[in-house]
Design a protein around this motif. Sequence first.
Motif, PDB file in Angstrom:
ATOM      1  N   SER A 381     -77.614 -61.292  36.298  1.00 33.02           N
ATOM      2  CA  SER A 381     -78.141 -62.658  36.314  1.00 33.02           C
ATOM      3  C   SER A 381     -77.997 -63.304  37.694  1.00 33.02           C
ATOM      4  CB  SER A 381     -77.413 -63.522  35.274  1.00 33.02           C
ATOM      5  OG  SER A 381     -76.060 -63.755  35.645  1.00 33.02           O
ATOM      6  N   ASP A 382     -77.092 -62.751  38.526  1.00 30.07           N
ATOM      7  CA  ASP A 382     -76.888 -63.207  39.902  1.00 30.07           C
ATOM      8  C   ASP A 382     -76.784 -64.730  39.988  1.00 30.07           C
ATOM      9  OD1 ASP A 382     -76.552 -62.958  42.618  1.00 30.07           O
ATOM     10  OD2 ASP A 382     -78.692 -62.954  43.072  1.00 30.07           O
ATOM     11  N   PRO A 383     -75.803 -65.333  39.314  1.00 32.75           N
ATOM     12  CA  PRO A 383     -75.697 -66.797  39.302  1.00 32.75           C
ATOM     13  C   PRO A 383     -75.252 -67.345  40.655  1.00 32.75           C
ATOM     14  CG  PRO A 383     -73.758 -65.835  38.280  1.00 32.75           C
ATOM     15  CD  PRO A 383     -74.697 -64.692  38.575  1.00 32.75           C
ATOM     16  N   ILE A 384     -75.657 -68.569  40.953  1.00 32.76           N
ATOM     17  CA  ILE A 384     -75.178 -69.253  42.151  1.00 32.76           C
ATOM     18  C   ILE A 384     -73.691 -69.531  41.969  1.00 32.76           C
ATOM     19  CG2 ILE A 384     -75.351 -71.337  43.555  1.00 32.76           C
ATOM     20  CD1 ILE A 384     -78.243 -71.587  42.684  1.00 32.76           C
ATOM     21  N   ASP A 385     -72.889 -69.151  42.946  1.00 32.74           N
ATOM     22  CA  ASP A 385     -71.450 -69.349  42.846  1.00 32.74           C
ATOM     23  C   ASP A 385     -70.942 -69.918  44.163  1.00 32.74           C
ATOM     24  OD1 ASP A 385     -68.716 -69.212  42.194  1.00 32.74           O
ATOM     25  OD2 ASP A 385     -69.100 -67.492  40.890  1.00 32.74           O
ATOM     26  N   LEU A 386     -70.262 -71.059  44.089  1.00 36.24           N
ATOM     27  CA  LEU A 386     -69.791 -71.757  45.274  1.00 36.24           C
ATOM     28  C   LEU A 386     -68.366 -71.397  45.655  1.00 36.24           C
ATOM     29  CD1 LEU A 386     -71.181 -75.311  44.425  1.00 36.24           C
ATOM     30  CD2 LEU A 386     -72.308 -73.455  45.655  1.00 36.24           C
ATOM     31  N   ARG A 387     -67.761 -70.480  44.939  1.00 32.31           N
ATOM     32  CA  ARG A 387     -66.370 -70.107  45.228  1.00 32.31           C
ATOM     33  C   ARG A 387     -66.301 -69.321  46.536  1.00 32.31           C
ATOM     34  NH1 ARG A 387     -65.277 -64.810  44.667  1.00 32.31           N
ATOM     35  NH2 ARG A 387     -66.937 -63.565  43.751  1.00 32.31           N
ATOM     36  N   ARG A 388     -65.123 -69.300  47.101  1.00 31.59           N
ATOM     37  CA  ARG A 388     -64.868 -68.456  48.256  1.00 31.59           C
ATOM     38  C   ARG A 388     -64.344 -67.107  47.769  1.00 31.59           C
ATOM     39  NH1 ARG A 388     -63.372 -73.617  49.898  1.00 31.59           N
ATOM     40  NH2 ARG A 388     -64.342 -74.319  51.840  1.00 31.59           N
ATOM     41  N   PRO A 389     -64.572 -66.018  48.530  1.00 32.31           N
ATOM     42  CA  PRO A 389     -64.032 -64.716  48.136  1.00 32.31           C
ATOM     43  C   PRO A 389     -62.518 -64.779  47.960  1.00 32.31           C
ATOM     44  CG  PRO A 389     -65.613 -64.469  49.927  1.00 32.31           C
ATOM     45  CD  PRO A 389     -65.386 -65.935  49.757  1.00 32.31           C
ATOM     46  N   ILE A 390     -61.979 -63.892  47.127  1.00 27.32           N
ATOM     47  CA  ILE A 390     -60.553 -63.893  46.828  1.00 27.32           C
ATOM     48  C   ILE A 390     -59.715 -63.779  48.088  1.00 27.32           C
ATOM     49  CG2 ILE A 390     -58.715 -62.500  45.783  1.00 27.32           C
ATOM     50  CD1 ILE A 390     -60.535 -62.014  43.436  1.00 27.32           C
ATOM     51  N   GLU A 391     -60.133 -62.903  49.011  1.00 25.11           N
ATOM     52  CA  GLU A 391     -59.326 -62.678  50.215  1.00 25.11           C
ATOM     53  C   GLU A 391     -59.319 -63.887  51.134  1.00 25.11           C
ATOM     54  OE1 GLU A 391     -63.364 -60.622  50.712  1.00 25.11           O
ATOM     55  OE2 GLU A 391     -61.812 -60.852  49.182  1.00 25.11           O
ATOM     56  N   GLU A 392     -60.267 -64.831  50.944  1.00 28.38           N
ATOM     57  CA  GLU A 392     -60.312 -66.027  51.778  1.00 28.38           C
ATOM     58  C   GLU A 392     -59.573 -67.198  51.149  1.00 28.38           C
ATOM     59  OE1 GLU A 392     -64.270 -67.065  52.845  1.00 28.38           O
ATOM     60  OE2 GLU A 392     -64.772 -65.066  53.617  1.00 28.38           O
ATOM     61  N   GLN A 393     -59.186 -67.072  49.877  1.00 30.86           N
ATOM     62  CA  GLN A 393     -58.487 -68.163  49.221  1.00 30.86           C
ATOM     63  C   GLN A 393     -57.011 -68.126  49.593  1.00 30.86           C
ATOM     64  OE1 GLN A 393     -59.460 -69.031  45.130  1.00 30.86           O
ATOM     65  NE2 GLN A 393     -61.310 -67.782  45.226  1.00 30.86           N
ATOM     66  N   PRO A 394     -56.413 -69.286  49.835  1.00 33.13           N
ATOM     67  CA  PRO A 394     -55.025 -69.325  50.292  1.00 33.13           C
ATOM     68  C   PRO A 394     -54.069 -68.803  49.236  1.00 33.13           C
ATOM     69  CG  PRO A 394     -55.788 -71.527  49.706  1.00 33.13           C
ATOM     70  CD  PRO A 394     -56.994 -70.631  49.668  1.00 33.13           C
ATOM     71  N   VAL A 395     -53.000 -68.183  49.704  1.00 31.55           N
ATOM     72  CA  VAL A 395     -51.962 -67.686  48.815  1.00 31.55           C
ATOM     73  C   VAL A 395     -50.959 -68.800  48.576  1.00 31.55           C
ATOM     74  CG1 VAL A 395     -50.144 -65.973  48.511  1.00 31.55           C
ATOM     75  CG2 VAL A 395     -52.250 -65.364  49.699  1.00 31.55           C
ATOM     76  N   THR A 396     -50.650 -69.082  47.313  1.00 28.50           N
ATOM     77  CA  THR A 396     -49.666 -70.096  46.979  1.00 28.50           C
ATOM     78  C   THR A 396     -48.272 -69.503  47.129  1.00 28.50           C
ATOM     79  OG1 THR A 396     -51.191 -71.077  45.392  1.00 28.50           O
ATOM     80  CG2 THR A 396     -48.869 -71.685  45.195  1.00 28.50           C
ATOM     81  N   ARG A 397     -47.488 -70.110  48.001  1.00 27.97           N
ATOM     82  CA  ARG A 397     -46.143 -69.593  48.236  1.00 27.97           C
ATOM     83  C   ARG A 397     -45.099 -70.624  47.814  1.00 27.97           C
ATOM     84  NH1 ARG A 397     -46.627 -65.038  51.210  1.00 27.97           N
ATOM     85  NH2 ARG A 397     -48.484 -64.786  52.511  1.00 27.97           N
ATOM     86  N   LEU A 398     -43.915 -70.126  47.512  1.00 26.06           N
ATOM     87  CA  LEU A 398     -42.819 -71.016  47.171  1.00 26.06           C
ATOM     88  C   LEU A 398     -42.399 -71.826  48.393  1.00 26.06           C
ATOM     89  CD1 LEU A 398     -40.570 -68.654  45.044  1.00 26.06           C
ATOM     90  CD2 LEU A 398     -41.789 -70.654  44.208  1.00 26.06           C
ATOM     91  N   SER A 399     -42.135 -73.107  48.178  1.00 25.88           N
ATOM     92  CA  SER A 399     -41.576 -73.890  49.263  1.00 25.88           C
ATOM     93  C   SER A 399     -40.135 -73.464  49.488  1.00 25.88           C
ATOM     94  CB  SER A 399     -41.632 -75.382  48.899  1.00 25.88           C
ATOM     95  OG  SER A 399     -40.777 -75.627  47.782  1.00 25.88           O
ATOM     96  N   PRO A 400     -39.576 -73.713  50.691  1.00 28.14           N
ATOM     97  CA  PRO A 400     -38.191 -73.336  50.939  1.00 28.14           C
ATOM     98  C   PRO A 400     -37.241 -73.926  49.905  1.00 28.14           C
ATOM     99  CG  PRO A 400     -39.278 -73.926  53.004  1.00 28.14           C
ATOM    100  CD  PRO A 400     -40.245 -74.262  51.897  1.00 28.14           C
ATOM    101  N   THR A 401     -37.476 -75.181  49.524  1.00 25.20           N
ATOM    102  CA  THR A 401     -36.609 -75.808  48.535  1.00 25.20           C
ATOM    103  C   THR A 401     -36.679 -75.075  47.212  1.00 25.20           C
ATOM    104  OG1 THR A 401     -36.968 -77.937  49.595  1.00 25.20           O
ATOM    105  CG2 THR A 401     -36.096 -77.964  47.355  1.00 25.20           C
ATOM    106  N   GLY A 402     -37.912 -74.730  46.787  1.00 24.07           N
ATOM    107  CA  GLY A 402     -38.069 -74.024  45.524  1.00 24.07           C
ATOM    108  C   GLY A 402     -37.436 -72.659  45.556  1.00 24.07           C
ATOM    109  N   MET A 403     -37.516 -71.971  46.713  1.00 25.14           N
ATOM    110  CA  MET A 403     -36.928 -70.642  46.835  1.00 25.14           C
ATOM    111  C   MET A 403     -35.405 -70.720  46.753  1.00 25.14           C
ATOM    112  SD  MET A 403     -37.712 -67.852  49.795  1.00 25.14           S
ATOM    113  CE  MET A 403     -39.468 -68.068  49.495  1.00 25.14           C
ATOM    114  N   VAL A 404     -34.817 -71.701  47.435  1.00 27.07           N
ATOM    115  CA  VAL A 404     -33.363 -71.879  47.374  1.00 27.07           C
ATOM    116  C   VAL A 404     -32.919 -72.167  45.947  1.00 27.07           C
ATOM    117  CG1 VAL A 404     -31.454 -73.360  48.085  1.00 27.07           C
ATOM    118  CG2 VAL A 404     -33.146 -72.626  49.771  1.00 27.07           C
ATOM    119  N   HIS A 405     -33.667 -73.004  45.264  1.00 26.90           N
ATOM    120  CA  HIS A 405     -33.331 -73.335  43.874  1.00 26.90           C
ATOM    121  C   HIS A 405     -33.332 -72.089  43.007  1.00 26.90           C
ATOM    122  CE1 HIS A 405     -33.109 -75.634  40.167  1.00 26.90           C
ATOM    123  NE2 HIS A 405     -34.167 -74.965  39.722  1.00 26.90           N
ATOM    124  N   ARG A 406     -34.336 -71.209  43.214  1.00 26.76           N
ATOM    125  CA  ARG A 406     -34.396 -69.985  42.415  1.00 26.76           C
ATOM    126  C   ARG A 406     -33.228 -69.061  42.723  1.00 26.76           C
ATOM    127  NH1 ARG A 406     -40.059 -67.033  42.063  1.00 26.76           N
ATOM    128  NH2 ARG A 406     -38.666 -65.647  40.951  1.00 26.76           N
TER     129      ARG A 406
END
Length: 415
Positions: A381-406
Amino acid sequence: MAQPRSEGLITAVDIGSSKVAALIVQPTEGGLQVLGSGQRESRGVKHGYITDMQRTEQAVREAVEQAETIARTNIDEVFVSFSAGGLYSDVASVEVGLGGQRIAQGDIDELLDAGRNSIEPDGRMVLHAQPTLYTLDGLKGVRQPLGLHAETLGVDIHVVSGDPSPIRNLDHCIRSAHLGVKSVVASPIATAMACLSEEERELGVALVELGAGVTNVSLFAGGLLVGLASLPMGSGEITDDIASTFGLRRAQAERLKCVQGSAQTAPRDNHEMIEAAGGPDGAEQVRITRAQLIGVIRQRLDQWFAAIEEKLKELGFSGPIARRLVLTGGGAELKGIAEYAQGVLGRAVRIGRPRGLIGLPDAHAGMSFTTLAGLALYAASDPIDLRRPIEEQPVTRLSPTGMVHRLIQAVRSNY
């Protein structure tokens, strides 16, 4: 020998908890022609999540190679389904002023660019961002605004996003098998392409995918996916119940469920005897009544569908749109499941089977292959898609505070 790599072919890969399946199709004037298909047992996926990268990668390689051998070609890129939990569905709206001028294609392109920049995934990964209906001066529901005059032009963008880690694991698994990822498609969207009619999606319907390890409950209305929920349970638990109750191997229990099992009871079931091979320890043959087998199945079904009904309530499946429900997935192959679901849920229920493909082998034409067929249809169907490719999407990382808490929490739990 395999032929050279062919252009224009579509390859779909469905990675489930019980199987990994691949399908190669070719668009023709008459529709999508199936050229080859493959299937392997899935041993590295649990409840839709990849838990063993090496085993899953191997299953993907073997399933794709089997499909390539039958199709006598080689492929480079695939469309792959994502069926684990953590999916979210939302609508983003954007509007631009035109000053009453006639709408040109450039105006639509500018609007879609603005829409792409307005998407805020909130730390999630966007799988789909598709423009649906346009708005002209506040009038909603316009499908094609090109050539019309308007003061303002708006569009609603349907956004489906998910938790980043399992999606990246899926993407990495496919690429490790030396295949490119054309797109990761949310399972409910692909499945709906194969088993829901356009009218059903417009009027309102609930689609319940009864997988082996995960159950996806999705609502469609106005042609859109308007609600999503997942349950970490599936038909594999029925198999485990049968195996543990009667001392059978999983493979034997699965066969017993498929051949002799049912969701409905009958008086003769108390007198019909079933023989099954011995268990893992080499025990003698097991002899039970069909009523005993169905009793084990019904006990798990009652829990399963009680959870499904709860999810339907949470999603607001009520009123005029709450009259239709479609069951699909491997669990929908259980005899009498539609009648059982209709009695429990109190709604009209039908079984959704894959359709829309030419030459689909009988072995891959069952309900457990609906998502696979839908992937091919979605790609075509080749739909119009406005998303960015997976490799271009930012990686969500733990903040330093969250990492220390863990780290603190880990130390406390160990000492």
